[in-house]
Design a protein around this motif. Structure first.
Motif, PDB file in Angstrom:
ATOM      1  N   SER A 132       0.848  -1.192   0.000  1.00  8.03           N
ATOM      2  CA  SER A 132       0.000   0.000   0.000  1.00  8.03           C
ATOM      3  C   SER A 132       0.878   1.234   0.000  1.00  8.03           C
ATOM      4  CB  SER A 132      -0.902   0.012   1.243  1.00  8.03           C
ATOM      5  OG  SER A 132      -1.759  -1.098   1.241  1.00  8.03           O
ATOM      6  N   TRP A 133       0.391   2.286  -0.660  1.00  2.00           N
ATOM      7  CA  TRP A 133       1.114   3.545  -0.726  1.00  2.00           C
ATOM      8  C   TRP A 133       0.786   4.392   0.489  1.00  2.00           C
ATOM      9  CZ3 TRP A 133       5.250   5.359  -2.638  1.00  2.00           C
ATOM     10  CH2 TRP A 133       5.484   6.722  -2.717  1.00  2.00           C
ATOM     11  N   TYR A 169       1.087   9.845  -6.509  1.00  2.00           N
ATOM     12  CA  TYR A 169       2.408   9.484  -5.995  1.00  2.00           C
ATOM     13  C   TYR A 169       3.306  10.713  -6.013  1.00  2.00           C
ATOM     14  CZ  TYR A 169       0.240   5.153  -7.344  1.00  2.00           C
ATOM     15  OH  TYR A 169      -0.666   4.135  -7.499  1.00  2.00           O
ATOM     16  N   LEU A 174       3.059  -0.166  -8.018  1.00  2.00           N
ATOM     17  CA  LEU A 174       4.056   0.375  -7.081  1.00  2.00           C
ATOM     18  C   LEU A 174       5.444  -0.206  -7.341  1.00  2.00           C
ATOM     19  CD1 LEU A 174       1.953   0.423  -3.797  1.00  2.00           C
ATOM     20  CD2 LEU A 174       2.790   2.414  -5.064  1.00  2.00           C
ATOM     21  N   GLN A 199       5.477   9.090   1.906  1.00  2.00           N
ATOM     22  CA  GLN A 199       5.935   8.904   0.527  1.00  2.00           C
ATOM     23  C   GLN A 199       6.715   7.603   0.342  1.00  2.00           C
ATOM     24  OE1 GLN A 199       7.997  12.415  -0.772  1.00  2.00           O
ATOM     25  NE2 GLN A 199       6.165  13.673  -0.630  1.00  2.00           N
ATOM     26  N   ARG A 200       6.031   6.503   0.702  1.00  2.00           N
ATOM     27  CA  ARG A 200       6.667   5.202   0.538  1.00  2.00           C
ATOM     28  C   ARG A 200       5.608   4.102   0.480  1.00  2.00           C
ATOM     29  NH1 ARG A 200       8.712   5.025   6.651  1.00  2.00           N
ATOM     30  NH2 ARG A 200       6.815   4.153   7.556  1.00  2.00           N
ATOM     31  N   GLY A 201       5.982   2.988  -0.097  1.00  2.00           N
ATOM     32  CA  GLY A 201       5.134   1.808  -0.106  1.00  2.00           C
ATOM     33  C   GLY A 201       5.505   0.925   1.069  1.00  2.00           C
ATOM     34  N   GLN A 229      -2.466  -2.833  -7.884  1.00  3.05           N
ATOM     35  CA  GLN A 229      -1.833  -1.710  -7.183  1.00  3.05           C
ATOM     36  C   GLN A 229      -0.400  -2.075  -6.775  1.00  3.05           C
ATOM     37  OE1 GLN A 229      -2.837   1.346  -7.008  1.00  3.05           O
ATOM     38  NE2 GLN A 229      -1.158   2.046  -5.773  1.00  3.05           N
TER      39      GLN A 229
END
Length: 146
Positions: free
Chosen positions: A7-8, A138, A35, A13-15, A31
């Protein structure tokens, strides 16, 4: 079998992997694929200018199946329209395999300078019937010059 869900996290600002209690969540494969495609470092092309040394990065098997994007090549680029175009091109290149494999029919990609030192991208994936399959916003922190 479904993939582990990434998940974002827009705030940081990272997965990150998604947990369901003590277990890694699965599902949301599209998704997760998006990513991995846009935030993994794809190997530089032979004619790319590498911004910080001579490491072409990438995955060791990139010769057979290129994975990721070349967004990392823009890390020190100036915040210009040309840089935005290159970002768009790199994102489209990174996601093309999902079209080639028939996972999605097309993507709408837009890039912009979200604020000083931050490049933003909006990516929407569509099915062949035009239904939205995935939509995400993003951001990349920018270390380039203004």
């Amino acid at each position: 079998m479904a993939d582990i869900t990434i998940s974002w996290d827009a705030t940081n600002q990272r997965g990150d992997w998604t947990m369901s209690g003590p277990v890694l969540s699965t599902g949301n494969d599209l998704q997760t694929a998006i990513l991995i495609s846009i935030f993994s470092d794809r190997m530089a092309e032979a004619d790319d200018v590498i911004p910080d040394g001579d490491d072409p990065r990438g995955w060791w098997a990139d010769d057979d199946v290129p994975i990721g994007s070349r967004m990392w090549l823009l890390r020190r680029a100036k915040q210009t329209g040309e840089t935005l175009q290159r970002a768009y091109d790199y994102l489209a290149e990174a996601l093309q395999w999902l079209i080639d494999d028939g996972v999605v029919a097309r993507f709408d990609i837009s890039v912009q300078w979200a604020r000083k030192s931050t490049l933003g991208a909006s990516i929407t994936a569509y099915s062949p019937t035009g239904t939205i399959l995935s939509k995400g916003q993003y951001a990349w922190a920018w270390t380039g010059t203004n």
